[in-house]
Design a protein around this motif. Structure first.
Motif, mmCIF file in Angstrom:
data_model
loop_
_atom_site.group_PDB
_atom_site.id
_atom_site.type_symbol
_atom_site.label_atom_id
_atom_site.label_comp_id
_atom_site.label_asym_id
_atom_site.label_seq_id
_atom_site.Cartn_x
_atom_site.Cartn_y
_atom_site.Cartn_z
ATOM 1 N N LYS A 1 24.949 60.672 7.766
ATOM 2 C CA LYS A 1 25.512 59.411 8.275
ATOM 3 C C LYS A 1 26.881 59.168 7.661
ATOM 4 O O LYS A 1 27.835 58.823 8.342
ATOM 5 N N SER A 2 26.977 59.363 6.343
ATOM 6 C CA SER A 2 28.232 58.989 5.694
ATOM 7 C C SER A 2 29.281 60.099 5.680
ATOM 8 O O SER A 2 30.466 59.805 5.589
ATOM 9 N N SER A 3 28.859 61.367 5.811
ATOM 10 C CA SER A 3 29.900 62.398 5.780
ATOM 11 C C SER A 3 30.841 62.303 6.980
ATOM 12 O O SER A 3 32.056 62.444 6.812
ATOM 13 N N PRO A 4 30.362 62.022 8.209
ATOM 14 C CA PRO A 4 31.317 61.863 9.308
ATOM 15 C C PRO A 4 32.257 60.681 9.079
ATOM 16 O O PRO A 4 33.438 60.738 9.447
ATOM 17 N N ALA A 5 31.745 59.624 8.436
ATOM 18 C CA ALA A 5 32.585 58.453 8.191
ATOM 19 C C ALA A 5 33.757 58.804 7.285
ATOM 20 O O ALA A 5 34.904 58.464 7.565
ATOM 21 N N ILE A 6 33.454 59.519 6.188
ATOM 22 C CA ILE A 6 34.515 59.910 5.264
ATOM 23 C C ILE A 6 35.501 60.852 5.967
ATOM 24 O O ILE A 6 36.724 60.714 5.852
ATOM 25 N N CYS A 7 34.949 61.780 6.738
ATOM 26 C CA CYS A 7 35.827 62.744 7.407
ATOM 27 C C CYS A 7 36.731 62.064 8.432
ATOM 28 O O CYS A 7 37.846 62.524 8.673
ATOM 29 N N SER A 8 36.261 60.971 9.014
ATOM 30 C CA SER A 8 37.101 60.327 10.023
ATOM 31 C C SER A 8 38.361 59.738 9.394
ATOM 32 O O SER A 8 39.372 59.555 10.058
ATOM 33 N N ILE A 9 38.301 59.460 8.086
ATOM 34 C CA ILE A 9 39.519 59.043 7.387
ATOM 35 C C ILE A 9 40.542 60.172 7.458
ATOM 36 O O ILE A 9 41.727 59.952 7.719
ATOM 37 N N PHE A 10 40.062 61.386 7.271
ATOM 38 C CA PHE A 10 40.968 62.531 7.320
ATOM 39 C C PHE A 10 41.469 62.779 8.741
ATOM 40 O O PHE A 10 42.586 63.236 8.936
ATOM 41 N N VAL A 11 40.624 62.477 9.716
ATOM 42 C CA VAL A 11 41.056 62.645 11.106
ATOM 43 C C VAL A 11 42.245 61.723 11.378
ATOM 44 O O VAL A 11 43.265 62.148 11.929
ATOM 45 N N SER A 12 42.122 60.466 10.941
ATOM 46 C CA SER A 12 43.230 59.536 11.141
ATOM 47 C C SER A 12 44.445 59.950 10.333
ATOM 48 O O SER A 12 45.573 59.924 10.825
ATOM 49 N N ALA A 13 44.201 60.334 9.086
ATOM 50 C CA ALA A 13 45.310 60.718 8.213
ATOM 51 C C ALA A 13 46.086 61.879 8.802
ATOM 52 O O ALA A 13 47.324 61.879 8.796
ATOM 53 N N SER A 14 45.364 62.858 9.366
ATOM 54 C CA SER A 14 46.045 64.013 9.944
ATOM 55 C C SER A 14 47.014 63.571 11.016
ATOM 56 O O SER A 14 48.143 64.045 11.094
ATOM 57 N N GLY A 15 46.569 62.644 11.863
ATOM 58 C CA GLY A 15 47.422 62.202 12.967
ATOM 59 C C GLY A 15 48.565 61.341 12.482
ATOM 60 O O GLY A 15 49.721 61.545 12.875
ATOM 61 N N ILE A 16 48.279 60.376 11.604
ATOM 62 C CA ILE A 16 49.301 59.391 11.246
ATOM 63 C C ILE A 16 50.222 59.926 10.161
ATOM 64 O O ILE A 16 51.415 60.129 10.397
ATOM 65 N N ILE A 17 49.682 60.185 8.970
ATOM 66 C CA ILE A 17 50.601 60.624 7.918
ATOM 67 C C ILE A 17 50.936 62.099 8.040
ATOM 68 O O ILE A 17 51.779 62.607 7.310
ATOM 69 N N GLY A 18 50.295 62.796 8.964
ATOM 70 C CA GLY A 18 50.738 64.155 9.267
ATOM 71 C C GLY A 18 51.987 64.141 10.136
ATOM 72 O O GLY A 18 52.632 65.167 10.330
ATOM 73 N N GLY A 19 52.293 62.987 10.691
ATOM 74 C CA GLY A 19 53.539 62.858 11.433
ATOM 75 C C GLY A 19 53.496 63.365 12.860
ATOM 76 O O GLY A 19 54.524 63.599 13.473
#
Ligand SMILES: Nc1ncnc2c1ncn2[C@@H]1O[C@H](COP(=O)(O)OP(=O)(O)OP(=O)(O)O)[C@@H](O)[C@H]1O
Ligand SMILES: [Mg+2]
Lengths: 238, 270
Positions: free
Chosen positions: B166-184
């Motif tokens: 349950k919680s591992s996808p939640a944490i990973c979704s932070i990285f999904v957003s980070a990749s798009g936004i702060i990845g530029g």
């Protein structure tokens, strides 16, 4: 000859003593039963002997190896855990093949014989997750046998099986008698009575009695095994 | 090594049988390329080169990897929850065999992602006439992306090891957003001064920046003159700095993940 020697094994969890100085021996080739109500410590004992838990104190040898040589022990044992556990997205056949290769065994004939004795033929190419709970259970046990272990631990093997499937599994287990050492846990008295050469009765981490069903009846001075069990296991003071 | 391959094969087989893998790891990245092409159709000509294939594709790749991280974490945490992993712990498998057996198939899926995204980049790049990258450039881009792939799959394995399904996808979704936004990839970081500098300290933008150097992407124009004489992303600019940090992150994440996995394996046997 004794293949498993357990000497004063104690296991503490934070608040409970799961095992309290349990000592017993299991002979090579026998079908040994661990009988006890919920929380007696049966699973804990199996987990210690199979390297999935560490004893707080005490020692044991399995086929001459001490628990410190667990890597050697792992090669000759297999465990069918209390919970059904197989690879759900693999087919029945793929599961059997995977576990066989895991133990460096390549014996098509033996695999077929396991498939036959568990009547898995008709579901061979179905993915495990599409099977009913009882069929998954059968697969989970079959998988434990596929490695041709010298010692097999069956933790509540008939859990979740219907009456017929249960009787069928009894037949399979009986057919293994003498070919390997079998340690089986259960809280069904009739199962223990029907299958086991010798039984250990456990309650709250203590070993209360050990012997053949007849011997245990004699110890308790009762004619039925059930009465004997109630007398022995129920007799422990809180 | 035989057991590594055996376990890897089992992991790969189970993963490729999950339809979610295709939707997430391949469907989403390709959909985003489509979305940005639609946006480009409405944007004024030449003002938003950040959405051109040359700029966009490296970002899409790391976005795809972050979704792979999610699927990897999910796979490992499901193995733990179904007691399957415990069962394997009582078999003669060694810790390194578990680790490689997980990471290998994750990487294979990631490599398939790189190839698919590059091909998609070619298709959109040539259809629009904006171009993408030469064949040797594509090979270099492939290599340049590998550290980011390793970062993502090792973190995926780590999150799967310590969190439930349950919680591992939640944490990973932070990285999904980070990749798009702060990845530029979702916006022109090169117009954002201080924020770009901040992002430069993180592997997402480093991977994208270095990728853009490979493809010869152009910076967002600041005035009429730079629209006519575009400024390219160049390695000489801050490539060495980014590359060393980027490789540092790779080593760090891989080491952390190995450490956490072996620690957890030991503590599970208690
Ligand atoms: N990981 C654990 N942490 C804390 N306590 C535990 C743990 N595993 C088992 N116990 C405790 O140890 C005791 C013995 O548990 P065990 O699972 O060995 O019993 P069992 O005889 O197998 O019971 P059942 O018939 O219900 O399977 C129980 O009181 C249980 O709560
Ligand atoms: Mg139990």
């Amino acid at each position: 000859m004794e293949i498993i020697n357990i000497n004063k094994i104690t296991k503490h969890y934070k608040t409970v003593k799961a095992l309290d100085e349990v000592s017993l021996s299991i002979h090579e080739g026998e079908l040994f039963g661990l009988l006890g109500v919920n929380g007696a410590g049966k699973t804990t004992l199996i987990r210690i002997l199979s390297g999935l838990a560490k004893a707080t104190s005490g020692e044991a040898t399995v086929d001459g190896y001490s628990l410190k040589q667990i890597d050697e022990i792992k090669k000759i044992i297999d465990v069918s855990p209390q919970e059904t556990s197989v690879a759900m997205n693999l087919t029945v056949k793929e599961n059997l093949e995977f576990f066989q290769s895991l133990y460096d065994i390549d014996d098509k004939e033996y695999l077929d014989s396991i498939v036959n004795s568990f009547s898995l033929g008709e579901v061979l190419n179905k993915r495990a997750k599409t099977l009913s709970g009882g069929w998954q259970r059968r697969l989970s046990i079959a998988v434990a046998l596929i490695s041709k272990p010298k010692i097999i631990f069956l933790d509540e093997p008939t859990l979740g099986l219907d009456v017929l499937a249960r009787r069928e599994l009894w037949k399979v287990i009986k057919s293994l008698k003498g070919k390997m050492t079998i340690v089986l846990t259960s809280h069904y008295l009739e199962e223990i009575e029907a299958l086991c050469d010798r039984v250990a009765i456990m309650s709250k981490g203590h070993l209360l009695d050990i012997g053949t069903v007849e011997e245990i009846k004699k110890h308790a001075n009762e004619d039925s095994f059930e009465e004997a069990f109630v007398k022995i296991a129920g007799g422990i003071v809180e | 090594m035989k057991k590594v391959l055996l376990f890897a094969k089992r992991n790969l087989t189970e993963m490729v049988r999950d339809p979610l893998l295709y939707i997430f790891c391949i469907g989403f990245p390709i959909m985003m390329i489509g979305v940005f092409n639609i946006i480009l159709g409405f944007a004024p000509e030449g003002k938003t080169p950040v959405f051109y294939e040359k700029s966009l594709i490296p970002g899409i790749m790391i976005f795809g990897f972050s979704l792979l991280m999610l699927m990897s974490a999910l796979h490992v945490s499901k193995d733990r929850q179904s007691a399957f992993l415990k069962r394997l712990f009582s078999s003669p498998m060694k810790p390194y065999q578990f680790i490689l057996g997980y990471l290998l198939p994750f990487c294979l899926i990631g490599i398939a992602q790189i190839i698919i995204v590059i091909i998609t980049g070619y298709i959109f790049g040539s259809a629009s006439g904006r171009g993408f990258v030469s064949f040797p450039g594509a090979l270099l881009l492939f290599v340049e992306m590998l550290p980011m792939l390793i970062i993502n799959v090792s973190l995926g394995m780590m999150f799967g090891t310590i969190l439930n399904d349950k919680s591992s996808p939640a944490i990973c979704s932070i990285f999904v957003s980070a990749s798009g936004i702060i990845g530029g990839s979702w916006m022109p970081l090169d117009t954002m001064g201080g924020f770009e500098k901040f992002c430069g300290y993180l592997p997402f933008y480093q991977a994208v920046y270095l990728g853009r150097c490979v493809t010869g992407a152009i910076h967002t124009p600041v005035d009429m003159e730079t629209t006519i004489n575009p400024v390219l992303y160049t390695f000489a600019d801050r490539g060495i700095l980014y590359l060393s940090m980027y490789l540092g992150y790779m080593v760090l994440c891989a080491a952390l993940s190995l450490f956490v996995f072996t620690r957890k394996m030991k503590s599970d046997i208690n």
